[in-house]
Write an enzyme that holds these catalytic residues in place. Structure first.
Site, PDB file in Angstrom:
ATOM      1  N   VAL A   1       0.852  -1.174   0.224  1.00 16.85           N
ATOM      2  CA  VAL A   1      -0.057  -0.051  -0.200  1.00 16.85           C
ATOM      3  C   VAL A   1       0.940   1.252   0.007  1.00 16.85           C
ATOM      4  O   VAL A   1       1.929   1.446   0.831  1.00 16.85           O
ATOM      5  CB  VAL A   1      -0.908   0.096   1.199  1.00 16.85           C
ATOM      6  CG1 VAL A   1      -1.820   1.252   1.108  1.00 16.85           C
ATOM      7  CG2 VAL A   1      -1.870  -1.385   1.282  1.00 16.85           C
ATOM      8  N   CYS A   2       0.662   2.242  -0.883  1.00 23.64           N
ATOM      9  CA  CYS A   2       1.462   3.338  -0.789  1.00 23.64           C
ATOM     10  C   CYS A   2       1.264   4.167   0.072  1.00 23.64           C
ATOM     11  O   CYS A   2       0.087   4.506   0.372  1.00 23.64           O
ATOM     12  CB  CYS A   2       1.183   4.118  -2.293  1.00 23.64           C
ATOM     13  SG  CYS A   2       2.025   5.644  -2.305  1.00 23.64           S
ATOM     14  N   ASN A   3       2.372   4.573   0.806  1.00 28.33           N
ATOM     15  CA  ASN A   3       2.323   5.210   2.182  1.00 28.33           C
ATOM     16  C   ASN A   3       1.690   6.602   1.998  1.00 28.33           C
ATOM     17  O   ASN A   3       0.692   6.809   2.850  1.00 28.33           O
ATOM     18  CB  ASN A   3       3.670   5.102   2.799  1.00 28.33           C
ATOM     19  CG  ASN A   3       3.445   5.734   4.447  1.00 28.33           C
ATOM     20  OD1 ASN A   3       2.583   5.628   4.919  1.00 28.33           O
ATOM     21  ND2 ASN A   3       4.645   6.568   4.772  1.00 28.33           N
TER      22      ASN A   3
ATOM     23  N   ALA B   1      -1.976   6.502   1.080  1.00 28.83           N
ATOM     24  CA  ALA B   1      -2.864   5.984   2.408  1.00 28.83           C
ATOM     25  C   ALA B   1      -3.055   7.300   3.389  1.00 28.83           C
ATOM     26  O   ALA B   1      -4.012   7.328   3.878  1.00 28.83           O
ATOM     27  CB  ALA B   1      -2.212   4.776   2.964  1.00 28.83           C
TER      28      ALA B   1
END
Length: 128
Positions: free
Chosen positions: A77-79, A82
């Site tokens: 998940v792209c930080n 997110a």
């Protein structure tokens, strides 16, 4: 062939994520290898454990988790995406003031560097 899947659509409201899941499910049942799924933009909402579909709807968040458990597919998940959409880790892993995060189990926050690495080692990347 090794595949990386890029999901940019939310779990509900578009067909992107559900189509991506069906494609991933087909890949793992063939001789191809699904290396990872990277959730970017609104796709990070697939990792929100607060998502609660109606009882007669398919639970896509849970389906991604089962894909990880059964086939060991990495769920990145792209930080940054997110954080912009309110998907956070628990306080012990984060330096934000939130005590309890809403990142679902088996999803891991990462950066675009992980996506670049996945693209480099895989034969194909497919975006949904």
């Amino acid at each position: 062939m090794n595949y990386t899947i890029l999901v940019t659509g939310a779990a509900y409201g578009t067909q992107n994520a559900s189509t991506a899941f069906l494609f991933c499910q087909s890949l793992v049942k063939t001789k191809h290898k699904l290396y990872s799924v990277f959730f970017y933009c609104d796709g990070v909402l697939n990792a929100n454990r607060m998502t609660t579909p109606a009882t007669d709807e398919f639970n896509l968040v849970e389906a991604w988790q089962k894909l990880n458990k059964k086939y060991k597919v990495k769920l990145y998940v792209c930080n940054s995406a997110a954080l912009r959409r309110g998907v956070l880790e628990d306080e012990k892993k984060s330096n934000l003031n939130s005590k309890k995060g809403n990142l679902s189990l088996f999803f891991q926050l990462s950066g675009l560097l992980e996506l670049a690495h996945s693209i480099k080692i895989c034969d194909r990347i497919i975006q949904f």
